[in-house]
Write a protein that holds these residues in place. Structure first.
Motif, short mmCIF file in Angstrom:
data_model
loop_
_atom_site.label_atom_id
_atom_site.label_comp_id
_atom_site.label_asym_id
_atom_site.label_seq_id
_atom_site.Cartn_x
_atom_site.Cartn_y
_atom_site.Cartn_z
N PRO A 85 0.82 -1.21 0.00
CA PRO A 85 0.00 0.00 0.00
C PRO A 85 0.86 1.26 0.00
O PRO A 85 1.94 1.29 0.60
CB PRO A 85 -0.80 -0.12 1.30
N ALA A 86 0.35 2.29 -0.65
CA ALA A 86 1.08 3.56 -0.70
C ALA A 86 1.29 4.13 0.70
O ALA A 86 2.32 4.77 0.97
CB ALA A 86 0.31 4.56 -1.57
N ILE A 87 0.35 3.88 1.61
CA ILE A 87 0.47 4.43 2.96
C ILE A 87 1.66 3.83 3.69
O ILE A 87 2.29 4.50 4.52
CB ILE A 87 -0.83 4.21 3.76
N ALA A 88 2.02 2.58 3.37
CA ALA A 88 3.18 1.96 4.00
C ALA A 88 4.47 2.64 3.55
O ALA A 88 5.39 2.86 4.35
CB ALA A 88 3.22 0.47 3.68
N VAL A 89 4.53 2.97 2.27
CA VAL A 89 5.70 3.68 1.76
C VAL A 89 5.77 5.07 2.38
O VAL A 89 6.85 5.55 2.79
CB VAL A 89 5.64 3.78 0.22
N ALA A 90 4.62 5.74 2.47
CA ALA A 90 4.58 7.08 3.06
C ALA A 90 5.03 7.07 4.51
O ALA A 90 5.78 7.95 4.96
CB ALA A 90 3.17 7.65 2.93
N ASP A 91 4.57 6.08 5.27
CA ASP A 91 4.99 5.97 6.68
C ASP A 91 6.51 5.81 6.78
O ASP A 91 7.16 6.40 7.66
CB ASP A 91 4.31 4.77 7.34
N ALA A 92 7.08 5.01 5.87
CA ALA A 92 8.53 4.77 5.90
C ALA A 92 9.29 6.04 5.55
O ALA A 92 10.33 6.34 6.16
CB ALA A 92 8.89 3.65 4.93
N ILE A 93 8.80 6.80 4.59
CA ILE A 93 9.46 8.06 4.22
C ILE A 93 9.38 9.05 5.37
O ILE A 93 10.36 9.74 5.70
CB ILE A 93 8.83 8.64 2.94
N CYS A 94 8.22 9.12 6.00
CA CYS A 94 8.07 10.01 7.16
C CYS A 94 9.06 9.64 8.26
O CYS A 94 9.72 10.52 8.83
CB CYS A 94 6.63 9.96 7.66
N SER A 95 9.16 8.36 8.55
CA SER A 95 10.11 7.91 9.58
C SER A 95 11.54 8.27 9.17
O SER A 95 12.36 8.69 10.02
CB SER A 95 9.99 6.41 9.79
N GLY A 96 11.86 8.12 7.88
CA GLY A 96 13.18 8.49 7.39
C GLY A 96 13.48 9.96 7.60
O GLY A 96 14.59 10.34 7.98
N LEU A 97 12.47 10.80 7.36
CA LEU A 97 12.64 12.24 7.60
C LEU A 97 12.90 12.51 9.08
O LEU A 97 13.80 13.29 9.43
CB LEU A 97 11.38 12.99 7.15
N GLU A 98 12.11 11.89 9.93
CA GLU A 98 12.26 12.12 11.37
C GLU A 98 13.62 11.68 11.87
O GLU A 98 14.17 12.27 12.82
CB GLU A 98 11.14 11.40 12.11
N GLU A 99 14.18 10.65 11.25
CA GLU A 99 15.46 10.10 11.68
C GLU A 99 16.65 10.67 10.92
O GLU A 99 17.79 10.25 11.14
CB GLU A 99 15.43 8.57 11.52
N ASN A 100 16.39 11.61 9.99
CA ASN A 100 17.45 12.16 9.13
C ASN A 100 18.21 11.06 8.38
O ASN A 100 19.44 11.11 8.25
CB ASN A 100 18.43 13.02 9.94
N ALA A 101 17.46 10.08 7.90
CA ALA A 101 18.07 8.98 7.16
C ALA A 101 18.54 9.45 5.79
O ALA A 101 18.02 10.42 5.23
CB ALA A 101 17.06 7.84 7.00
N PHE A 102 19.52 8.77 5.24
CA PHE A 102 19.99 9.07 3.88
C PHE A 102 19.09 8.43 2.83
O PHE A 102 18.90 9.00 1.75
CB PHE A 102 21.42 8.54 3.68
N GLU A 103 18.53 7.26 3.15
CA GLU A 103 17.73 6.56 2.16
C GLU A 103 16.67 5.70 2.83
O GLU A 103 16.81 5.31 3.99
CB GLU A 103 18.61 5.68 1.25
N VAL A 104 15.61 5.44 2.08
CA VAL A 104 14.55 4.53 2.51
C VAL A 104 14.36 3.55 1.36
O VAL A 104 13.97 3.93 0.26
CB VAL A 104 13.23 5.28 2.78
N ILE A 105 14.67 2.29 1.60
CA ILE A 105 14.58 1.25 0.58
C ILE A 105 13.48 0.28 0.98
O ILE A 105 13.53 -0.32 2.06
CB ILE A 105 15.90 0.49 0.40
N ARG A 106 12.48 0.14 0.13
CA ARG A 106 11.39 -0.79 0.41
C ARG A 106 11.66 -2.16 -0.23
O ARG A 106 12.50 -2.28 -1.12
CB ARG A 106 10.07 -0.22 -0.12
N GLY A 107 10.96 -3.16 0.24
CA GLY A 107 11.12 -4.49 -0.33
C GLY A 107 11.67 -5.51 0.64
O GLY A 107 11.78 -6.69 0.31
N GLY A 108 12.05 -5.05 1.83
CA GLY A 108 12.49 -5.97 2.87
C GLY A 108 13.79 -6.70 2.56
O GLY A 108 14.61 -6.27 1.75
N GLU A 109 13.94 -7.85 3.21
CA GLU A 109 15.18 -8.62 3.09
C GLU A 109 15.38 -9.16 1.69
O GLU A 109 16.52 -9.24 1.20
CB GLU A 109 15.15 -9.78 4.10
N ALA A 110 14.28 -9.52 1.01
CA ALA A 110 14.41 -10.04 -0.36
C ALA A 110 15.02 -9.01 -1.28
O ALA A 110 15.90 -9.32 -2.10
CB ALA A 110 13.04 -10.48 -0.88
#
Length: 268
Positions: free
Chosen positions: A207-232
């Motif tokens: 779902p798009a909301i899952a990607v959005a939540d991850a991007i938001c968390s990345g912003l809050e944590e000052n992450a360099f990147e957010v990569i979706r798709g898990g361990e695979a």
């Protein structure tokens, strides 16, 4: 970064990941503006955000054009007086064999997926710098990390966007502007509706909301990147670096099915 009271501009915010991110950030207290090319879709997006409890500023503009970028800049500055977070989310895709892709389709992908984010970021840098604690979010694609057959131009422009972000992050280091690159995988968005590629071909949609939540968390944590798709996805990225021929063989085994599944994938 603290999201509350941040002034956020999201391009391509009338649907998909952009709209979901507008909801997530808005519910955290951000002041959100979304741009879109179509009046009807933009109105629907604003209405859906209102139902979710988010008040957003609509900007009718095509950021792939010079006039559209000027209208976007004017709209967000008039609404908020400045920008703290720019999300370069607007994008387009045309899949299929390179020799069957028209020049106009190739140029459209280059303009909206790469040229527009670069020029809009350039135009908004003075406002972002004035903020003192700001961010640029570039929504690339997992295909920027693992080039897939039948997505040659899309892979090129999204990889270009990713490296633009990496270089810009280092250029702006210590100057109060953070840069985050997001790499979504297959996502349930209108952009994916014309693709018939499913889980059997590695396109497990989230779902798009899952990607959005991850991007938001990345912003809050000052992450360099957010990569979706898990361990695979992580394993595929590692394999693509250490033994790319292994992935070549994997794609070769699904080549015919993949070509058929994505030949009508078009969202420009």
């Amino acid at each position: 970064m603290e999201i509350r009271n941040r002034r956020v501009l999201i391009t391509g915010g009338s649907s998909g990941i952009g709209l979901a991110l507008a909801q997530v950030l808005g519910l955290k207290g951000a002041h959100v503006a979304i741009s879109g090319r179509q009046t009807g879709k933009l109105d629907e997006a604003i209405a859906s955000l209102r139902v979710a409890g988010v008040s957003a500023k609509p900007i009718l503009a095509d950021v792939a054009t010079e006039s559209g970028r000027a209208a976007t800049l004017r709209g967000v500055l008039e609404a908020f007086g400045g920008v703290d977070v720019l999300v370069n989310n607007a994008g387009g895709v045309r899949a299929g064999r390179l020799e069957n892709t028209t020049e106009s389709e190739i140029r459209a992908m280059i303009e909206v997926d790469l040229v527009a984010p670069i020029l809009l970021t350039q135009a908004l840098l003075p406002s972002l710098r004035e903020s003192g604690d700001s961010a640029v979010v570039n929504v690339a694609s997992g295909i920027a990390l693992i080039g897939m057959p039948f997505y040659t131009t899309y892979a090129a422009v999204k990889a270009g966007l990713a490296h633009f972000g990496e270089a810009l992050r280092r250029e702006l280091s210590g100057e109060g502007i953070h840069v985050l690159t997001a790499y979504p995988g297959a996502t349930e968005t209108p952009m994916m509706q014309s693709s018939r590629a499913g889980a059997e071909l590695g396109f497990v949609r989230e779902p798009a909301i899952a990607v959005a939540d991850a991007i938001c968390s990345g912003l809050e944590e000052n992450a360099f990147e957010v990569i979706r798709g898990g361990e695979a996805r992580a394993q595929m990225i590692a394999l693509n670096r250490s033994e790319p021929a292994a992935l070549d063989r994997r794609f070769a085994g699904m080549k015919a099915a993949l070509e058929e599944a994505v030949r009508d994938h078009h969202a420009l």
